[in-house]
Design an enzyme around this catalytic site. Structure first.
Site, PDB file in Angstrom:
ATOM      1  N   HIS A   1      29.434  76.358  45.993  1.00 45.03           N
ATOM      2  CA  HIS A   1      29.504  77.365  44.925  1.00 45.03           C
ATOM      3  C   HIS A   1      28.674  78.604  45.290  1.00 45.03           C
ATOM      4  CE1 HIS A   1      29.520  78.411  40.455  1.00 45.03           C
ATOM      5  NE2 HIS A   1      28.566  79.192  40.931  1.00 45.03           N
ATOM      6  N   GLU A   2      27.457  78.387  45.783  1.00 40.52           N
ATOM      7  CA  GLU A   2      26.569  79.516  46.081  1.00 40.52           C
ATOM      8  C   GLU A   2      27.022  80.284  47.312  1.00 40.52           C
ATOM      9  OE1 GLU A   2      24.787  80.362  43.747  1.00 40.52           O
ATOM     10  OE2 GLU A   2      24.771  78.468  42.654  1.00 40.52           O
TER      11      GLU A   2
ATOM     12  N   LEU B   1      25.963  81.059  36.230  1.00 31.08           N
ATOM     13  CA  LEU B   1      25.103  81.933  35.425  1.00 31.08           C
ATOM     14  C   LEU B   1      25.726  83.327  35.250  1.00 31.08           C
ATOM     15  CD1 LEU B   1      21.601  80.881  36.785  1.00 31.08           C
ATOM     16  CD2 LEU B   1      22.533  80.435  34.505  1.00 31.08           C
TER      17      LEU B   1
ATOM     18  N   GLN C   1      24.166  87.797  42.628  1.00 30.22           N
ATOM     19  CA  GLN C   1      24.126  87.646  41.161  1.00 30.22           C
ATOM     20  C   GLN C   1      22.996  88.464  40.533  1.00 30.22           C
ATOM     21  OE1 GLN C   1      24.468  83.085  41.469  1.00 30.22           O
ATOM     22  NE2 GLN C   1      25.386  83.568  39.496  1.00 30.22           N
TER      23      GLN C   1
ATOM     24  N   GLY D   1      21.438  76.790  40.485  1.00 27.90           N
ATOM     25  CA  GLY D   1      21.692  77.563  41.691  1.00 27.90           C
ATOM     26  C   GLY D   1      21.870  79.033  41.362  1.00 27.90           C
TER      27      GLY D   1
HETATM   28  C1  QAP Z   1      26.151  76.664  40.306  1.00 24.08           C
HETATM   29  O1  QAP Z   1      25.409  77.031  38.121  1.00 24.08           O
HETATM   30  C2  QAP Z   1      26.600  75.237  40.302  1.00 24.08           C
HETATM   31  O2  QAP Z   1      27.611  79.032  31.548  1.00 24.08           O
HETATM   32  C3  QAP Z   1      24.959  76.930  39.424  1.00 24.08           C
HETATM   33  O3  QAP Z   1      25.788  79.398  29.612  1.00 24.08           O
HETATM   34  C4  QAP Z   1      27.666  74.869  39.512  1.00 24.08           C
HETATM   35  O4  QAP Z   1      23.321  76.883  37.328  1.00 24.08           O
HETATM   36  C5  QAP Z   1      25.968  74.298  41.078  1.00 24.08           C
HETATM   37  C6  QAP Z   1      24.633  77.981  33.366  1.00 24.08           C
HETATM   38  C7  QAP Z   1      28.092  73.532  39.495  1.00 24.08           C
HETATM   39  C8  QAP Z   1      26.389  72.972  41.060  1.00 24.08           C
HETATM   40  C9  QAP Z   1      27.450  72.584  40.269  1.00 24.08           C
HETATM   41  C10 QAP Z   1      25.944  78.283  33.074  1.00 24.08           C
HETATM   42  C11 QAP Z   1      23.685  78.177  32.366  1.00 24.08           C
HETATM   43  C12 QAP Z   1      24.192  77.513  34.686  1.00 24.08           C
HETATM   44  C13 QAP Z   1      26.322  78.742  31.829  1.00 24.08           C
HETATM   45  C14 QAP Z   1      24.498  77.083  37.090  1.00 24.08           C
HETATM   46  C15 QAP Z   1      25.358  78.927  30.834  1.00 24.08           C
HETATM   47  C16 QAP Z   1      24.040  78.642  31.115  1.00 24.08           C
HETATM   48  C17 QAP Z   1      25.007  77.418  35.760  1.00 24.08           C
HETATM   49 CO    CO Z   2      27.550  80.951  40.300  1.00 21.91          CO
END
Ligand code: QAP
Ligand code: CO
Length: 172
Positions: free
Chosen positions: A135-136, A94, A51, A46
């Site tokens: 979250h988003e 992210l 961001q 997401g």
């Molecule tokens: C939001 O999060 C989300 O720390 C999206 O080193 C969170 O894509 C949606 C990511 C939980 C559903 C459930 C994070 C990649 C990606 C990191 C992400 C990293 C590399 C996070």
């Molecule tokens: Co986020």
């Protein structure tokens, strides 16, 4: 199509409230495609417009399991119209690379948003997808998942995150 730079905590732009989108134009379509490309490249599930430094209410989400076809969602002006229950699942972001923590969310939500074709969608989301929408949408209001942590855990986060960022600098 181009990759956009993902802004990291504690960037001020991530704390601002994004503005509703009132017309879907080519600029918005390009932004949406770039965001999808940036999310897949990360990789992530997401990404919200703030961001990548754009304060508009647009998010992209793809929570499909890795062994299944992609299910890319572009959501404009997304809103949660109903929610039920509570779960606590590990989240990352992210914009907060390398840090993960459990956050309390609803496992079932009803979401309403416009698509890139300007169609209104109202749909039920469950599990990871439900969490992703919450979250988003938080990002569009300047809220990060670490804001939901207890004061103690937030303090631990700040310490840990400093180390993660220092380590990143040493790697360069
Ligand atoms: C939001 O999060 C989300 O720390 C999206 O080193 C969170 O894509 C949606 C990511 C939980 C559903 C459930 C994070 C990649 C990606 C990191 C992400 C990293 C590399 C996070
Ligand atoms: Co986020």
């Amino acid at each position: 199509m181009a990759l956009r730079k993902i802004l990291n905590y504690p960037e001020e732009v991530l704390r601002q409230k994004s503005l509703p989108v009132d017309a879907v134009d080519d600029d918005l379509r390009v932004l949406a495609q770039d965001m999808a490309e940036t999310m897949y490249a990360a990789p992530g599930v997401g990404l919200a417009a703030p961001q990548v430094g754009v304060l508009m209410r647009l998010v992209v989400i793809d929570c499909a399991p890795k062994d299944e076809p992609p299910q890319l969602i572009f959501a404009i002006n997304p809103e949660i119209t109903a929610s039920e229950g509570e779960i606590s699942e590990e989240e990352g972001c992210l914009s907060v690379p390398g840090f993960y923590a459990k956050v309390a969310r609803s496992p079932k939500v009803r979401v309403r948003y416009r698509t890139l074709d300007s169609e209104m969608v109202e749909a039920d989301a469950e599990g990871l997808l439900a969490v992703a929408f919450q979250h988003e949408i938080d990002h569009l209001d300047g809220v990060l998942f670490v804001d939901h942590l207890s004061p103690l855990k937030k303090t631990l986060f700040k310490k840990k995150y400093k180390k993660i960022m220092q380590q990143k600098e040493e790697e360069l």
